[in-house]
Design a protein around this motif. Sequence first.
Motif, mmCIF file in Angstrom:
data_model
loop_
_atom_site.group_PDB
_atom_site.id
_atom_site.type_symbol
_atom_site.label_atom_id
_atom_site.label_comp_id
_atom_site.label_asym_id
_atom_site.label_seq_id
_atom_site.Cartn_x
_atom_site.Cartn_y
_atom_site.Cartn_z
ATOM 1 N N MET A 1 0.846 -1.182 0.000
ATOM 2 C CA MET A 1 0.000 0.000 0.000
ATOM 3 C C MET A 1 0.888 1.241 0.000
ATOM 4 N N THR A 2 0.597 2.182 -0.888
ATOM 5 C CA THR A 2 1.369 3.408 -0.997
ATOM 6 C C THR A 2 1.039 4.333 0.166
ATOM 7 N N GLU A 3 2.088 4.840 0.795
ATOM 8 C CA GLU A 3 1.920 5.727 1.945
ATOM 9 C C GLU A 3 1.376 7.089 1.509
ATOM 10 N N ILE A 4 0.571 7.695 2.376
ATOM 11 C CA ILE A 4 0.059 9.050 2.178
ATOM 12 C C ILE A 4 0.650 9.911 3.285
ATOM 13 N N THR A 5 1.302 10.995 2.904
ATOM 14 C CA THR A 5 1.874 11.931 3.860
ATOM 15 C C THR A 5 1.107 13.238 3.769
ATOM 16 N N ARG A 6 0.693 13.753 4.919
ATOM 17 C CA ARG A 6 -0.045 15.020 4.975
ATOM 18 C C ARG A 6 0.764 16.009 5.815
ATOM 19 N N LEU A 7 0.963 17.206 5.281
ATOM 20 C CA LEU A 7 1.739 18.236 5.977
ATOM 21 C C LEU A 7 0.905 19.496 6.161
ATOM 22 N N HIS A 8 1.197 20.192 7.264
ATOM 23 C CA HIS A 8 0.466 21.414 7.608
ATOM 24 C C HIS A 8 -1.039 21.105 7.653
ATOM 25 N N THR A 9 -1.362 20.104 8.446
ATOM 26 C CA THR A 9 -2.730 19.599 8.521
ATOM 27 C C THR A 9 -3.491 20.270 9.649
ATOM 28 N N GLY A 10 -4.692 20.707 9.329
ATOM 29 C CA GLY A 10 -5.603 21.258 10.324
ATOM 30 C C GLY A 10 -6.863 20.422 10.349
ATOM 31 N N ALA A 11 -7.861 20.903 11.038
ATOM 32 C CA ALA A 11 -9.124 20.168 11.140
ATOM 33 C C ALA A 11 -9.828 20.046 9.791
ATOM 34 N N ARG A 12 -9.626 21.028 8.909
ATOM 35 C CA ARG A 12 -10.361 21.070 7.650
ATOM 36 C C ARG A 12 -9.563 20.556 6.452
ATOM 37 N N MET A 13 -8.254 20.799 6.445
ATOM 38 C CA MET A 13 -7.471 20.424 5.257
ATOM 39 C C MET A 13 -5.994 20.366 5.579
ATOM 40 N N SER A 14 -5.260 19.777 4.644
ATOM 41 C CA SER A 14 -3.799 19.758 4.672
ATOM 42 C C SER A 14 -3.311 20.662 3.544
ATOM 43 N N GLN A 15 -2.223 21.381 3.778
ATOM 44 C CA GLN A 15 -1.656 22.226 2.725
ATOM 45 C C GLN A 15 -0.957 21.394 1.657
ATOM 46 N N ILE A 16 -0.377 20.243 2.087
ATOM 47 C CA ILE A 16 0.329 19.355 1.162
ATOM 48 C C ILE A 16 -0.104 17.928 1.456
ATOM 49 N N VAL A 17 -0.416 17.173 0.408
ATOM 50 C CA VAL A 17 -0.647 15.732 0.526
ATOM 51 C C VAL A 17 0.232 15.071 -0.531
ATOM 52 N N VAL A 18 1.030 14.095 -0.088
ATOM 53 C CA VAL A 18 1.896 13.356 -0.999
ATOM 54 C C VAL A 18 1.437 11.905 -1.008
#
Length: 116
Positions: A1-18
């Motif tokens: 399974m490919t990993e998902i990385t989320r950066l600068h994450t808040g309750a509503r959204m992440s600024q970056i998703v890889v």
Amino acid sequence: MTEITRLHTGARMSQIVVHGDTIYLAGQVGTKGASVAQQTQDCLDKIDALLAEVGSDKTRILQTTIWLADMADFEEMNAVWDAWVPEGNAPARACGEAKLALPEFLVEFLVTAAKA
């Protein structure tokens, strides 16, 4: 399974998703109340910084969606965009008119890019 990385994450959204080798940026807006040109430059500066944070850059952008509060600002936005996009590296792009989150926002950019 490919990993998902989320950066600068808040309750509503992440600024970056890889996900794998693909980078998704949240919609980027500029300084409220500034000109379209300044807001466009603000957005592009944020895009540069976010992509650099995950080891990529504007030459790796696959697709950009641009929303303008008023299509009358198309040429002003494009003048800044055209100076920023590296020759030979223009991404797939769409631009349309939309009511943005706040009336002070005149432009918003949504970017998908590849990892370097």
